[in-house]
Design a protein around this motif. Structure first.
Motif, mmCIF file in Angstrom:
data_model
loop_
_atom_site.group_PDB
_atom_site.id
_atom_site.type_symbol
_atom_site.label_atom_id
_atom_site.label_comp_id
_atom_site.label_asym_id
_atom_site.label_seq_id
_atom_site.Cartn_x
_atom_site.Cartn_y
_atom_site.Cartn_z
ATOM 1 N N LEU A 285 0.824 -1.199 0.000
ATOM 2 C CA LEU A 285 0.000 0.000 0.000
ATOM 3 C C LEU A 285 0.865 1.258 0.000
ATOM 4 N N ALA A 286 1.960 1.244 0.741
ATOM 5 C CA ALA A 286 2.854 2.402 0.761
ATOM 6 C C ALA A 286 3.545 2.592 -0.582
ATOM 7 N N SER A 287 3.881 1.485 -1.267
ATOM 8 C CA SER A 287 4.514 1.608 -2.589
ATOM 9 C C SER A 287 3.539 2.149 -3.621
ATOM 10 N N ALA A 288 2.239 1.784 -3.507
ATOM 11 C CA ALA A 288 1.236 2.334 -4.422
ATOM 12 C C ALA A 288 1.060 3.827 -4.196
ATOM 13 N N VAL A 289 1.148 4.262 -2.956
ATOM 14 C CA VAL A 289 1.048 5.692 -2.667
ATOM 15 C C VAL A 289 2.290 6.432 -3.147
ATOM 16 N N ALA A 290 3.450 5.815 -2.995
ATOM 17 C CA ALA A 290 4.697 6.477 -3.384
ATOM 18 C C ALA A 290 4.826 6.635 -4.891
ATOM 19 N N SER A 291 4.040 5.896 -5.691
ATOM 20 C CA SER A 291 4.122 6.002 -7.151
ATOM 21 C C SER A 291 3.388 7.218 -7.701
ATOM 22 N N LEU A 292 2.810 8.034 -6.830
ATOM 23 C CA LEU A 292 2.103 9.260 -7.245
ATOM 24 C C LEU A 292 2.991 10.448 -6.901
ATOM 25 N N PRO A 293 3.635 11.066 -7.893
ATOM 26 C CA PRO A 293 4.612 12.105 -7.564
ATOM 27 C C PRO A 293 3.998 13.416 -7.089
ATOM 28 N N LYS A 294 2.761 13.720 -7.479
ATOM 29 C CA LYS A 294 2.139 14.997 -7.139
ATOM 30 C C LYS A 294 1.073 14.863 -6.056
ATOM 31 N N LEU A 295 1.132 13.817 -5.275
ATOM 32 C CA LEU A 295 0.122 13.595 -4.236
ATOM 33 C C LEU A 295 0.289 14.616 -3.110
ATOM 34 N N GLN A 296 -0.837 15.228 -2.711
ATOM 35 C CA GLN A 296 -0.838 16.204 -1.625
ATOM 36 C C GLN A 296 -1.778 15.817 -0.488
ATOM 37 N N SER A 297 -2.877 15.142 -0.806
ATOM 38 C CA SER A 297 -3.872 14.788 0.210
ATOM 39 C C SER A 297 -4.074 13.285 0.182
ATOM 40 N N LEU A 298 -4.019 12.649 1.348
ATOM 41 C CA LEU A 298 -4.162 11.213 1.482
ATOM 42 C C LEU A 298 -5.164 10.921 2.580
ATOM 43 N N ALA A 299 -6.070 9.951 2.304
ATOM 44 C CA ALA A 299 -7.123 9.616 3.263
ATOM 45 C C ALA A 299 -7.264 8.107 3.345
ATOM 46 N N PHE A 300 -7.444 7.610 4.578
ATOM 47 C CA PHE A 300 -7.705 6.195 4.840
ATOM 48 C C PHE A 300 -9.010 6.098 5.618
ATOM 49 N N GLU A 301 -9.900 5.196 5.175
ATOM 50 C CA GLU A 301 -11.180 4.991 5.833
ATOM 51 C C GLU A 301 -11.390 3.498 6.084
ATOM 52 N N SER A 302 -11.622 3.160 7.334
ATOM 53 C CA SER A 302 -11.924 1.779 7.755
ATOM 54 C C SER A 302 -10.853 0.813 7.278
ATOM 55 N N CYS A 303 -9.601 1.164 7.463
ATOM 56 C CA CYS A 303 -8.469 0.341 7.037
ATOM 57 C C CYS A 303 -7.737 -0.161 8.273
ATOM 58 N N THR A 304 -7.701 -1.464 8.441
ATOM 59 C CA THR A 304 -6.919 -2.025 9.541
ATOM 60 C C THR A 304 -5.435 -2.054 9.228
ATOM 61 N N ALA A 305 -5.085 -1.805 7.958
ATOM 62 C CA ALA A 305 -3.671 -1.786 7.584
ATOM 63 C C ALA A 305 -2.966 -0.518 8.033
ATOM 64 N N VAL A 306 -3.710 0.467 8.543
ATOM 65 C CA VAL A 306 -3.102 1.712 9.000
ATOM 66 C C VAL A 306 -2.541 1.500 10.401
ATOM 67 N N ASN A 307 -1.239 1.464 10.508
ATOM 68 C CA ASN A 307 -0.560 1.304 11.785
ATOM 69 C C ASN A 307 0.772 2.042 11.714
ATOM 70 N N GLY A 308 1.606 1.834 12.689
ATOM 71 C CA GLY A 308 2.874 2.528 12.710
ATOM 72 C C GLY A 308 3.780 2.163 11.553
ATOM 73 N N LYS A 309 3.709 0.917 11.096
ATOM 74 C CA LYS A 309 4.557 0.495 9.985
ATOM 75 C C LYS A 309 4.170 1.192 8.686
ATOM 76 N N LEU A 310 2.888 1.306 8.418
ATOM 77 C CA LEU A 310 2.444 1.983 7.202
ATOM 78 C C LEU A 310 2.745 3.476 7.265
ATOM 79 N N LEU A 311 2.516 4.119 8.404
ATOM 80 C CA LEU A 311 2.751 5.553 8.507
ATOM 81 C C LEU A 311 4.226 5.907 8.319
ATOM 82 N N SER A 312 5.105 5.034 8.739
ATOM 83 C CA SER A 312 6.533 5.317 8.570
ATOM 84 C C SER A 312 6.973 5.242 7.114
ATOM 85 N N LEU A 313 6.193 4.586 6.246
ATOM 86 C CA LEU A 313 6.544 4.446 4.830
ATOM 87 C C LEU A 313 5.868 5.477 3.938
ATOM 88 N N LEU A 314 5.040 6.343 4.489
ATOM 89 C CA LEU A 314 4.342 7.342 3.679
ATOM 90 C C LEU A 314 5.298 8.478 3.301
#
Length: 752
Positions: free
Chosen positions: A391-420
């Motif tokens: 999931l972090a690699s899919a987000v990183a493939s967007l070079p002009k990303l400014q706003s990111l939102a997660f809804e009802s995702c159990t994958a959101v934890n400290g490991k994912l946030l450190s890779l954003l």
């Protein structure tokens, strides 16, 4: 012997059946028995309870040689009833479907009798009204219908606005002369929103169409406000026509509708019936390819909102069609907003990463991920990348990303946030159960330097400990929103309690960035009075460092005694109001129109002239014959004259008023110098004490720039749906028939 036999034949047999109206006068069957026919049998339910007197059979009556038909018997009964002038009253109950089925054989009548029977005429003043029989076969109750216990209340009508008369000169401004961009903003502001949260249309759609037809200058801005986000799924009846109208506009159209659309909001549960079940995918591809200025596509599920529960009814599962992304590759569209839903992805996160490399997605600025969960069956020693890494690699493939939102995702934890990425300007995390304050603190310390908006709602494991270093971690933060209301997994379960012990520790004091414009924190709970005091004090002390703060909302539940909580609420609500509330003077009510302003200035000038003329009055003018009532009418004017003549003239015509005693008591002069000195010293001491207490309570710094300040402190338990007094009031009758609600002298409301 023969005579005896004939006399025996004429004797009628005894019947204990209750006679009906048709058999009252059919005695010819007894005298001369005819060939046996199937008798007309009626159920006792359909018989009258008032039976007219039946004449006794006479033995001297000659025997009849013909058989009496039911028609003759009915005509005889009608003649007797006509002579008597009385109408037979029937008390029988109405028949139902069950009764007609049970008594089907008893209600049988010959066809010739039914054909010859005439319907009973009714008075002309009351036209016949058809009665609808209940479908379930139940009996209809007699009397006024009452609302069943527990039934939903009627929707309360909104109060009608009170018309305010504003004097005007009658000049109507020429709205059609305004520029296009001004009219567009007016129509967008006046028509928002075009649909509600349940995808139902609002009256704004018809209003925009009416404005577009009013004049030529309104046509383009009104249609642009309508087609900027076309309500495709809000209008179900004309959905097909609207889609085809956008795909292939009519030849004679003056407006180019295809360049007006900027955003598409599509309901995934109704996507299979976009126009019809056979060409929905083709129409979706044609629709996207025809819209040349499309920037945002939002394919959502209506249940992706509070209380965030799965639907109980199974529906046809819709998935992202390959034709959709193929169409986006062939067009020159450059999307700026997109929503990914895991339920609509046939492929995995690797496929999403490949889609992000397309030219249409390389300019994305806003991306939302919904219901992406981590793999619970995964082992720790597995070599494959985890869901968080994909999931972090899919987000990183967007070079002009400014706003990111997660809804009802159990994958959101400290490991994912450190890779954003660290270039995010806005981060929104909603209903993610594994988000903790430690993970949030680590992310903000490394990736929060450019963050301007932080929205953290309904995260059950997140407390406020990360706020202690917020000023240092997010120096550019402008918006901070947190809603700590949680929702149960099932409707009948109660697992909506916080998963942390304390919201804020006793030694934890939040810090606030100086760039904050909005602070919105609701349903703060699981803390004591000391922690709440530290939180509120930190805001009061930072007032000088928050010059851009304009909106402050705090809704907190503090666990303490109700008396102490009342004092606590009164104290802090007053302090927040004094420190942050903006105190602008009220607008002049006379500036409603140019005419109202001129009339106000003219009346003000007349009042000023009259006051100036009255100030020239002296005692000699009063003695010369000026009416006393004029002096009394303007007695509020203060003069420097020492003459007692105006005062005496006023007292002669002074009427009794309960306020006289109070005014005289205040105006009375105490000629005791000793008591006067003592009173002055006591008043001075009291005033000094009050000033000292006021200085202690008065805040040292006043920010005074917030247009919205709300501080509510109570001990309510947050629920999914909060009910207020207005939810239990309706406009139904109270059931008291003696209460006359039509009286003019009675105020609106309830009788009691």
């Amino acid at each position: 012997m023969a005579a005896d036999l004939s006399r025996k034949r004429k004797r009628a047999h005894v019947s204990y059946r209750e006679p009906s109206s048709d058999d009252d006068f059919s005695n010819s069957d007894i005298d001369n028995p005819a060939p046996r026919k199937r008798p007309v049998r009626r159920s006792t339910r359909h018989q009258s309870h008032e039976v007219e007197p039946q004449p006794e059979p006479s033995t001297s009556q000659p025997p009849r040689t013909h058989a009496a038909s039911p028609t003759l018997a009915r005509s005889a009964a009608q003649r007797i009833r006509r002579r008597s002038g009385k109408r037979t009253i029937s008390y029988r109950e109405e028949t139902t479907d069950e009764d007609s089925e049970e008594d089907g054989e008893a209600d049988y009548e010959p066809e010739e009798v039914v054909a010859q029977r005439k319907p009973r005429s009714k008075p002309a003043s009351r036209p016949p009204t058809p009665r609808k029989q209940p479908e379930n076969g139940s009996r209809r109750t007699v009397g006024p219908r009452k609302r069943a216990f527990g039934a939903p209340l009627k929707e309360k009508k909104a109060p009608q606005p009170v018309a305010v008369h504003i004097p005007t000169d009658g000049h109507k401004p020429d709205m059609s002369s305004l520029p296009y961009h001004v009219l567009l903003q007016i129509f967008v502001y006046a028509s928002h929103p075009l649909r509600d949260e349940n995808m139902h249309p609002t009256p704004s759609i018809a209003w925009l169409i009416k404005m577009a037809q009013m004049c030529q200058a309104f046509t383009k801005p009104a249609l642009t406000a309508l087609y900027r986000n076309p309500p495709i799924f809000a209008i179900r009846q004309n959905r097909k026509k609207l889609v085809h109208h956008l795909i292939t506009p009519p030849a004679g159209a003056r407006q180019d509708y295809q360049v007006m659309v900027k955003r598409l909001e599509l309901d995934a549960t109704q996507m299979s019936a976009l126009t019809d079940s056979t060409s929905s995918v083709a129409d979706l591809s044609s629709l996207i390819s025809s819209l040349t200025t499309l920037k945002e596509i939002d394919i959502f599920d209506p249940l992706d909102r509070p209380p965030y529960r799965e639907r109980l009814k199974r529906m046809r599962r819709w998935t992202y069609p390959p034709e959709l992304f193929e169409t986006l590759r062939q067009t020159e569209l450059r999307l700026r907003s997109w929503r990914w839903h895991s339920a609509y992805c046939v492929e995995g996160l690797t496929w999403i990463k490949d889609i992000h490399t397309d030219q249409a997605f390389q300019h994305l600025r806003d991306v939302t991920f919904v219901k992406f969960n981590f793999d619970e069956k995964r082992k720790d020693d597995a070599t494959d990348p985890t869901k968080e890494e994909l999931l972090a690699s899919a987000v990183a493939s967007l070079p002009k990303l400014q706003s990111l939102a997660f809804e009802s995702c159990t994958a959101v934890n400290g490991k994912l946030l450190s890779l954003l990425p660290s270039t995010l300007l806005s981060l929104s995390i909603t209903h993610c159960i594994y988000l903790t304050s430690e993970a949030m603190h680590a992310f903000l310390s490394d990736h929060g330097q450019h963050l301007e908006e932080l929205v953290l709602n309904h995260n059950q494991s997140l407390d406020l400990s990360f706020l202690t270093s917020l000023k240092q971690d997010c120096p550019r933060l402008e918006v901070l929103e947190m809603d700590l209301n949680y929702y149960s997994t099932l409707a009948m379960s109660s697992d909506n309690e916080p998963l942390y012990d304390w919201l804020l520790g006793l030694d934890e004091v939040p810090t606030w960035p100086t760039t904050l414009r909005i602070i919105n924190m609701e349903h703060l709970r699981n803390w004591g009075a000391d922690s709440a005091t530290n939180f509120f004090t930190s805001l009061i002390d930072s007032a000088t460092e928050l010059p851009y703060l304009r909106e402050l909302r705090i809704l907190a539940m503090v666990d303490m005694d109700w008396r102490q909580r009342a004092d606590f609420r009164r104290k802090w609500a007053a302090r927040f109001e004094k420190v942050f509330a903006r105190r602008d003077p009220a607008p002049n009510p006379h500036l409603a129109s140019l005419r109202a302003y001129r009339e106000w200035k003219a009346s003000d000038q007349e009042t000023a002239d009259r006051n100036d003329s009255l100030l020239d009055l002296t005692a000699e003018d009063v003695q010369k014959g000026i009416p006393d009532r004029e002096v009394i009418a303007d007695s509020h004017l203060e003069t420097d004259s020492d003459s007692d003549v105006p005062l005496l003239a006023k007292r002669r015509n002074e009427r009794w008023n309960p306020k006289r005693l109070r005014s005289r008591a205040k105006a009375s002069t105490n000629y005791d110098e000793t008591s006067e000195n003592e009173n002055e010293e006591a008043d001075a001491d009291t005033q000094h004490t009050e000033d000292t207490e006021a200085d202690d309570e008065e805040p040292t710094v006043v920010q005074g720039r917030c247009h919205t300040v709300m501080c509510r402190i109570d001990n309510l338990r947050p629920r999914e749906e909060m009910f207020h007094e207005a939810d239990f009031l309706d406009e139904e009758r109270s059931g008291d028939e003696e209460w006359d609600e039509d009286r003019d002298d009675v105020e609106e409301g309830y009788a009691w």
